[in-house]
Design a protein around this motif. Sequence first.
Motif, PDB file in Angstrom:
ATOM      1  N   VAL A  58      30.124  20.084   1.030  1.00 57.57           N
ATOM      2  CA  VAL A  58      30.366  18.847   1.770  1.00 57.57           C
ATOM      3  C   VAL A  58      30.981  19.138   3.128  1.00 57.57           C
ATOM      4  CG1 VAL A  58      31.729  16.712   1.831  1.00 57.57           C
ATOM      5  CG2 VAL A  58      30.593  17.410  -0.277  1.00 57.57           C
ATOM      6  N   ALA A  63      27.891  17.029   8.813  1.00 57.13           N
ATOM      7  CA  ALA A  63      27.250  16.770   7.522  1.00 57.13           C
ATOM      8  C   ALA A  63      26.828  15.304   7.468  1.00 57.13           C
ATOM      9  CB  ALA A  63      28.217  17.090   6.382  1.00 57.13           C
ATOM     10  N   HIS A  68      21.715  16.663   4.496  1.00 53.89           N
ATOM     11  CA  HIS A  68      21.799  16.847   3.050  1.00 53.89           C
ATOM     12  C   HIS A  68      20.441  16.642   2.383  1.00 53.89           C
ATOM     13  CE1 HIS A  68      25.952  17.740   2.291  1.00 53.89           C
ATOM     14  NE2 HIS A  68      25.907  17.315   1.038  1.00 53.89           N
ATOM     15  N   ILE A 239      29.843  11.951   3.331  1.00 52.64           N
ATOM     16  CA  ILE A 239      29.292  12.526   4.553  1.00 52.64           C
ATOM     17  C   ILE A 239      28.896  11.373   5.478  1.00 52.64           C
ATOM     18  CG2 ILE A 239      28.511  14.708   3.541  1.00 52.64           C
ATOM     19  CD1 ILE A 239      25.792  13.489   3.080  1.00 52.64           C
TER      20      ILE A 239
END
Length: 504
Positions: A58, A63, A68, A239
């Motif tokens: 994470v 991010a 992701h 995120i």
Amino acid sequence: MDLRLTSGNDHPLRHDGDYVLYWMIAQRRLSYNYALDHAIDRAVEFGKPLLIFEPLRVRYRWASDRMHRFIIEGMRDNAETAQNVGVAYYPYVEPTPGAGSPLLHRLAERACTVVTDEYPCFFLPTMIEAVKDRIAARLELVDSNGVLPLRSAEKTYTVAHSYRRYMQKNILGALEQMPNATPLPCPALPSPAPIDSKAIRPRDGFLGSNLVAEKILHRWPAADFGDLLERNGIANIPIDHDVVPSPVCPGGGVEAARRWKDFLNSKLPRYGTERNHPDEHATTGLSPHLHFGHISPHEMVGSLLEHEGWTPEKTSRPNGKNHDFWNVSEPAEGFLDQVLTWREIGFNWAFKNPDTYDQLESLPDWARKSLADTADDERPHVYTLDEFENAQTHDELWNAAQTEIVRTGMMHNYMRMLWGKKILHWTRSAQEALDIMIHLNNKYGLDGRDPNSYCGILWVLGRTDRAWGPKRPVFGSVRYMTSDSARKKLKLNQYLRRFDSAST
């Protein structure tokens, strides 16, 4: 392999370990991967199973849902491939910051050795530095970044011509030592049944014992791709959810292979004359997949040369020119120069200059002097970071380029150069321009946070370029670009309609 392999610590190899662990962090693929090849060799040497561990943390800057999802889509492809070839594969997506920190250490406790990817950029070198002496096993770093090994160059190459000449002198030897296209299945490799990521239940042979596996998988469940990708489980990870997944660029090796096949079969003949025109869609669109390791430059170069019917005898003497070296078609020659010169000079910079590859001090003396001399020049426009980020400049072309990267995670190659040049033109200093370029590119670009993209950003300010004349306000001797010139040279009417910032 000697130039590509280095030890991260001095811990001994342990022949009494339960498995060889491949900690996959940069080259996220199961083919054309020197690190995977080495891990397989170690497992065969020790007569122990191979465990491939691919985590996603994470806590990395920028991010977001976009980054992701792209990585997790690649994990899903790797899981399917691993199941098909009968190798243990453990994908882990950290649910909260720090939740997965002890996992590598736990896995390393039972490992004969830990093999991982060497990558010269972003947070990966710092992460390796932080764990290398704390894990119980030997840590072996393997360089799969480029067709030429990072350690083969003895110096930093400051201009493309000199790097190209170096590449041309060494490339034939490198092509004789390609990574394995299909390393799995490997008959000599002891292969336990793969982890059952749906039931989160270990099977015989995984992690040495069922008891150890059950404890690890209970605390750190393997990634549930149905939840993460189909039921939007990513929304529960802390995120940036405002940077949404790309609507046009899925991640993973399957999509990378599809795009590469499409390029070879239909786009390559147009690449030489049409790649700079945004309306023509003549590029590969593979820079995000290259960045996240979903496709290898070795595979691209090797299959392109095979497609062209090239043999080593066709190669000319090294001359540093961007054409007539390979003696293949002009579009193929141009593409090879992009991959082998312009991409890899960025890796050369990051590897040789780990503390300054993203800093103004990495610029050549002439560029730093020129930018210092023009520091007080009046700017025709000055915009804030928020205005840049929201494509609120007076320039329709610039706004379209910024809108493209915000919406899709990608930006056309030529427009990216113009985008950077105008940020320099419309900020109070070169340092401010650099900071804004890095932030916007890394926040939104799927191919950001990469040695190649950092080198491209610094090219805007003079790196790997030469002084240009006449001198101009703000730019001095740094190469100048204008939107008016781009309008005259490029086909971009469809591009402008598609990325009209007013319709955002």
